[in-house]
Design a protein around this motif. Structure first.
Motif, mmCIF file in Angstrom:
data_model
loop_
_atom_site.group_PDB
_atom_site.id
_atom_site.type_symbol
_atom_site.label_atom_id
_atom_site.label_comp_id
_atom_site.label_asym_id
_atom_site.label_seq_id
_atom_site.Cartn_x
_atom_site.Cartn_y
_atom_site.Cartn_z
ATOM 1 N N GLY A 114 -36.155 25.707 -33.347
ATOM 2 C CA GLY A 114 -35.250 24.600 -33.630
ATOM 3 C C GLY A 114 -34.085 24.485 -32.678
ATOM 4 N N ALA A 115 -34.162 25.172 -31.521
ATOM 5 C CA ALA A 115 -33.071 25.099 -30.541
ATOM 6 C C ALA A 115 -32.886 23.668 -30.069
ATOM 7 N N ASN A 116 -31.643 23.298 -29.765
ATOM 8 C CA ASN A 116 -31.399 21.929 -29.318
ATOM 9 C C ASN A 116 -31.464 21.778 -27.799
ATOM 10 N N VAL A 117 -31.552 22.920 -27.068
ATOM 11 C CA VAL A 117 -31.791 22.868 -25.615
ATOM 12 C C VAL A 117 -33.134 23.544 -25.357
ATOM 13 N N VAL A 118 -34.119 22.753 -25.002
ATOM 14 C CA VAL A 118 -35.478 23.248 -24.781
ATOM 15 C C VAL A 118 -35.746 23.268 -23.275
ATOM 16 N N ILE A 119 -35.970 24.448 -22.736
ATOM 17 C CA ILE A 119 -36.280 24.589 -21.303
ATOM 18 C C ILE A 119 -37.793 24.709 -21.180
ATOM 19 N N ASP A 120 -38.407 23.690 -20.616
ATOM 20 C CA ASP A 120 -39.865 23.522 -20.599
ATOM 21 C C ASP A 120 -40.395 23.831 -19.196
ATOM 22 N N VAL A 121 -41.168 24.918 -19.070
ATOM 23 C CA VAL A 121 -41.653 25.367 -17.759
ATOM 24 C C VAL A 121 -43.121 24.990 -17.571
ATOM 25 N N ARG A 122 -43.407 24.273 -16.508
ATOM 26 C CA ARG A 122 -44.776 23.837 -16.211
ATOM 27 C C ARG A 122 -45.261 24.498 -14.911
ATOM 28 N N VAL A 123 -46.459 25.086 -14.976
ATOM 29 C CA VAL A 123 -47.099 25.716 -13.815
ATOM 30 C C VAL A 123 -48.508 25.146 -13.695
ATOM 31 N N PRO A 124 -48.873 24.576 -12.550
ATOM 32 C CA PRO A 124 -50.207 23.984 -12.418
ATOM 33 C C PRO A 124 -51.303 25.046 -12.356
ATOM 34 N N ALA A 125 -52.504 24.679 -12.778
ATOM 35 C CA ALA A 125 -53.643 25.598 -12.710
ATOM 36 C C ALA A 125 -53.990 25.904 -11.258
ATOM 37 N N GLN A 126 -53.795 24.936 -10.382
ATOM 38 C CA GLN A 126 -54.004 25.113 -8.946
ATOM 39 C C GLN A 126 -52.821 24.516 -8.204
ATOM 40 N N VAL A 127 -52.472 25.131 -7.090
ATOM 41 C CA VAL A 127 -51.312 24.649 -6.330
ATOM 42 C C VAL A 127 -51.745 23.477 -5.449
ATOM 43 N N THR A 128 -51.742 22.308 -6.056
ATOM 44 C CA THR A 128 -52.027 21.080 -5.320
ATOM 45 C C THR A 128 -50.932 20.075 -5.627
ATOM 46 N N SER A 129 -50.743 19.143 -4.732
ATOM 47 C CA SER A 129 -49.706 18.119 -4.936
ATOM 48 C C SER A 129 -49.993 17.292 -6.182
ATOM 49 N N ASP A 130 -51.270 16.950 -6.388
ATOM 50 C CA ASP A 130 -51.645 16.135 -7.546
ATOM 51 C C ASP A 130 -51.371 16.868 -8.852
ATOM 52 N N ALA A 131 -51.675 18.171 -8.886
ATOM 53 C CA ALA A 131 -51.484 18.940 -10.120
ATOM 54 C C ALA A 131 -50.007 19.047 -10.471
ATOM 55 N N SER A 132 -49.170 19.299 -9.474
ATOM 56 C CA SER A 132 -47.739 19.410 -9.747
ATOM 57 C C SER A 132 -47.125 18.057 -10.076
ATOM 58 N N LEU A 133 -47.622 17.005 -9.451
ATOM 59 C CA LEU A 133 -47.153 15.656 -9.781
ATOM 60 C C LEU A 133 -47.490 15.327 -11.235
ATOM 61 N N ALA A 134 -48.670 15.743 -11.672
ATOM 62 C CA ALA A 134 -49.060 15.520 -13.067
ATOM 63 C C ALA A 134 -48.122 16.254 -14.017
ATOM 64 N N ASP A 135 -47.681 17.462 -13.636
ATOM 65 C CA ASP A 135 -46.725 18.205 -14.466
ATOM 66 C C ASP A 135 -45.407 17.451 -14.596
ATOM 67 N N VAL A 136 -44.929 16.898 -13.484
ATOM 68 C CA VAL A 136 -43.664 16.148 -13.523
ATOM 69 C C VAL A 136 -43.813 14.910 -14.402
ATOM 70 N N ASN A 137 -44.905 14.174 -14.224
ATOM 71 C CA ASN A 137 -45.127 12.978 -15.024
ATOM 72 C C ASN A 137 -45.193 13.315 -16.510
ATOM 73 N N SER A 138 -45.814 14.448 -16.825
ATOM 74 C CA SER A 138 -45.895 14.875 -18.219
ATOM 75 C C SER A 138 -44.520 15.177 -18.791
ATOM 76 N N LEU A 139 -43.691 15.870 -18.020
ATOM 77 C CA LEU A 139 -42.329 16.185 -18.466
ATOM 78 C C LEU A 139 -41.511 14.909 -18.683
ATOM 79 N N LEU A 140 -41.697 13.925 -17.818
ATOM 80 C CA LEU A 140 -40.953 12.675 -17.947
ATOM 81 C C LEU A 140 -41.356 11.902 -19.203
ATOM 82 N N GLY A 141 -42.517 12.221 -19.724
ATOM 83 C CA GLY A 141 -42.971 11.574 -20.945
ATOM 84 C C GLY A 141 -42.465 12.241 -22.213
ATOM 85 N N GLU A 142 -41.795 13.374 -22.076
ATOM 86 C CA GLU A 142 -41.278 14.104 -23.237
ATOM 87 C C GLU A 142 -39.960 13.491 -23.726
#
Length: 386
Positions: free
Chosen positions: A249-277
């Protein structure tokens, strides 16, 4: 008869003794020869001193250093390589700088380290993608008395005695510095539950992990000091290694995303996902790759930028894309290392270790740069993508 013979012998001996004594005084020219003897004994010692001082320079030409980096695809590694080659030319040593095609290609790096061993170098520099994968090779280096110096992320957890020193940024402190700057920019907006996104390239290399942990721990510390509660979610490595107390129930949630593979597309997908939160107010990319993913996302997400109604973003490293993003207000700022200096310090440390001299860890430094201070000489000189 016997008495006469004995007397004759004694007389002869006495005469010989007298002649010998007189001869010592008569041969005065021999005295200088005796006084010169010490000078002749000291002369070789004097001639040996220059030979000893000249030994390193004479040996430098036969020294060869194999340097295995995490890659060559980013501008950062090209800047490290520049520093390596510059210092090698100054010292007169031979260097071979290599790295895998991708920073997720651990097997390729292991093979490159094997190739380095087969080249029987004087010393080896290593920025390990994954320490576990190279422990066997490091033990071989130790057994063969080949000095190994870590750089950038170094080789945490290496077999004892196999890595003599590490030349790198204090990555944990650098991540904490980024957190301080981001927190200052968003602390007035922490109302209700908010989310801070951390985009990490991987969960294996020391540099990336510590930059992430430094950011997470400092941001949580600052939030708690201001009366908030904080917790870490997402990647298990960062959750388990963080100092942040896990709080439901913390009010500051630090959300860490690591891609399954180090590719530009995978990391971009992580950012897009975070922006949807819900409640996302900040993003942090812990290296050039991850920061560039945030910059790419900004092309389609106008909410990323500098301002009270924006998702504040920060990066790490100083490639050309980040420099432009900082100047244009896409990124609040970023951490720059000193990669050229890191390469220079690495080669000097390899050289010292190869000579049998004591070596120690070296912090190669970092700085926070923004649109306001980017052209200051102490900042500008460390930006490798300019």
């Amino acid at each position: 008869m016997k008495k006469k013979v004995l007397a004759a012998l004694l007389s002869t001996a006495m005469v010989a003794a007298l002649l010998s004594g007189c001869g010592g005084k008569a041969d005065e020219p021999a005295a200088p020869a005796e006084t010169e003897a010490p000078a002749e004994t000291e002369a070789p010692a004097e001639s040996e001193e220059p030979a000893e001082s000249e030994a390193p320079a004479a040996d430098a030409g036969s020294m060869s250093f194999e340097i295995v980096s995490k890659g060559l695809q980013h501008e950062y590694w090209q800047a490290v390589k520049q520093g390596v080659e510059s210092k090698a030319a100054e010292l007169g040593v031979t260097v071979n700088f290599v790295g895998p095609d991708s920073e997720s290609n651990i097997d390729q790096q292991v093979q490159q380290l094997e190739n380095a061993l087969n080249a029987t170098p004087t010393a080896i520099g290593l920025a390990a993608l994954d320490t576990e994968s190279v422990k066997g090779q490091l033990q071989t280096c130790l057994d063969k008395s080949i000095p190994v110096i870590g750089f950038d992320s170094g080789v945490p957890g290496a077999p004892e005695g196999s890595v003599l020193a590490n030349c790198s940024t204090d990555n944990y402190a650098a991540g904490a510095l980024a957190a301080e700057k981001v927190y200052e920019a968003v602390k007035g907006r922490i109302d209700g539950t908010v989310r801070i996104g951390v985009v990490a390239q991987d969960a294996t290399s020391e540099s990336v992990v510590n930059r992430g942990l430094g950011f997470i721990d400092k941001f949580a510390e600052l939030a708690v000091a201001d009366g908030h509660t904080a917790t870490v979610v997402g990647n298990e490595k960062y959750i388990s290694d963080s100092k942040c107390e896990k709080t439901d129930g913390a009010n500051v949630v630090i959300d860490v995303r690591v891609p399954a593979q180090v590719t530009s597309d995978a990391s971009l997908a992580d950012v897009n996902s975070l922006l949807g939160e819900d409640g996302i107010i900040a993003l942090y990319g812990s290296n050039e790759h991850s920061a560039n993913a945030i910059i790419s996302a900004a092309e389609n997400h106008s909410e990323i930028g500098v301002g009270d109604d924006k998702v504040i973003a920060a990066g790490f490293d100083s490639g050309s894309a980040q420099i432009e993003a900082v100047k244009n207000g896409v990124l609040l700022g970023a951490i720059t290392q000193a990669p050229v200096a890191m390469g220079e310090i690495l080669v000097q440390t390899l050289y010292d270790a190869a000579q049998g001299n004591p070596v120690s860890d070296a912090d190669t430094g970092c700085q926070w740069y923004t649109a306001e201070n980017i052209e200051n000489p102490e900042i500008w000189d460390n930006l490798y993508g300019k």
